[in-house]
Write a protein that holds these residues in place. Structure first.
Motif, mmCIF file in Angstrom:
data_model
loop_
_atom_site.group_PDB
_atom_site.id
_atom_site.type_symbol
_atom_site.label_atom_id
_atom_site.label_comp_id
_atom_site.label_asym_id
_atom_site.label_seq_id
_atom_site.Cartn_x
_atom_site.Cartn_y
_atom_site.Cartn_z
ATOM 1 N N UNK A 121 129.973 -47.366 -50.458
ATOM 2 C CA UNK A 121 130.150 -45.912 -50.343
ATOM 3 C C UNK A 121 129.356 -45.176 -51.422
ATOM 4 N N UNK A 122 129.406 -45.701 -52.651
ATOM 5 C CA UNK A 122 128.651 -45.068 -53.740
ATOM 6 C C UNK A 122 127.156 -45.141 -53.473
ATOM 7 N N UNK A 123 126.700 -46.237 -52.892
ATOM 8 C CA UNK A 123 125.286 -46.353 -52.518
ATOM 9 C C UNK A 123 124.960 -45.313 -51.444
ATOM 10 N N UNK A 124 125.875 -45.113 -50.510
ATOM 11 C CA UNK A 124 125.699 -44.083 -49.485
ATOM 12 C C UNK A 124 125.564 -42.696 -50.089
ATOM 13 N N UNK A 125 126.353 -42.415 -51.119
ATOM 14 C CA UNK A 125 126.253 -41.131 -51.823
ATOM 15 C C UNK A 125 124.858 -40.987 -52.423
ATOM 16 N N UNK A 126 124.367 -42.056 -53.046
ATOM 17 C CA UNK A 126 123.030 -42.014 -53.649
ATOM 18 C C UNK A 126 121.954 -41.775 -52.588
ATOM 19 N N UNK A 127 122.104 -42.385 -51.421
ATOM 20 C CA UNK A 127 121.142 -42.201 -50.342
ATOM 21 C C UNK A 127 121.183 -40.748 -49.847
ATOM 22 N N UNK A 128 122.382 -40.189 -49.682
ATOM 23 C CA UNK A 128 122.513 -38.797 -49.264
ATOM 24 C C UNK A 128 121.841 -37.873 -50.276
ATOM 25 N N UNK A 129 122.127 -38.093 -51.550
ATOM 26 C CA UNK A 129 121.538 -37.251 -52.596
ATOM 27 C C UNK A 129 120.011 -37.387 -52.605
ATOM 28 N N UNK A 130 119.501 -38.602 -52.425
ATOM 29 C CA UNK A 130 118.059 -38.799 -52.367
ATOM 30 C C UNK A 130 117.442 -38.098 -51.176
ATOM 31 N N UNK A 131 118.090 -38.181 -50.034
ATOM 32 C CA UNK A 131 117.593 -37.495 -48.839
ATOM 33 C C UNK A 131 117.573 -35.991 -49.010
ATOM 34 N N UNK A 132 118.601 -35.459 -49.631
ATOM 35 C CA UNK A 132 118.653 -34.018 -49.879
ATOM 36 C C UNK A 132 117.540 -33.604 -50.839
ATOM 37 N N UNK A 133 117.303 -34.417 -51.857
ATOM 38 C CA UNK A 133 116.223 -34.117 -52.810
ATOM 39 C C UNK A 133 114.874 -34.106 -52.090
ATOM 40 N N UNK A 134 114.659 -35.042 -51.174
ATOM 41 C CA UNK A 134 113.409 -35.076 -50.414
ATOM 42 C C UNK A 134 113.270 -33.847 -49.530
ATOM 43 N N UNK A 135 114.354 -33.456 -48.865
ATOM 44 C CA UNK A 135 114.316 -32.266 -48.009
ATOM 45 C C UNK A 135 114.024 -31.018 -48.816
ATOM 46 N N UNK A 136 114.682 -30.893 -49.956
ATOM 47 C CA UNK A 136 114.488 -29.703 -50.791
ATOM 48 C C UNK A 136 113.065 -29.649 -51.327
#
Length: 127
Positions: A107-122
């Motif tokens: 789950x924590x890895x999933x959080x990191x992936x979400x945050x990374x994806x958001x950073x890429x989108x931004x």
């Protein structure tokens, strides 16, 4: 209220959205626990009306709707909708901190992936 139209206002709106949406999910969980193991029936519907957690959830969702409308006035949907996935992070943290749920490494890895994806989108967003 002029500050609401600038960058700080946008950050405040996003924080409010994440808090309200996450709070609504957590309150729904608490409300469901308060209702207990009831079958879908008229008694269950009456129980919903009398359950504080359900009312908190409804209030959070109504507030989140209005905040979302304000966010969409200033953001493209193609960026805003993916950014709304930060609610997943808020729910995970809230369930861990507020409800004492155990969160796995996956789950924590999933959080990191979400945050990374958001950073890429931004990063790819035109300013």
């Amino acid at each position: 209220m002029h500050w609401l139209h600038g960058r700080v206002g946008t950050i405040v709106l996003w924080a409010l959205l994440i808090i309200l949406e996450s709070g609504g999910q957590i309150a729904s969980k608490v409300g469901g626990d308060q209702l207990g193991q009831m079958d879908f029936s008229l008694q269950w519907l009456q129980g919903i009306v009398m359950t504080p957690g359900v009312w908190v959830a409804v209030a959070c969702y109504i507030g989140a709707f209005f905040v979302w409308m304000l966010i969409l006035r200033r953001s493209s949907l193609s960026l805003a909708f993916p950014l709304s996935s930060l609610v997943f992070v808020g729910v995970l943290l809230g369930s861990w901190l507020g409800l004492g749920e155990q969160i796995s490494l996956l789950h924590w890895i999933g959080v990191a992936v979400i945050m990374g994806g958001i950073a890429l989108l931004a990063e790819g967003e035109e300013h």
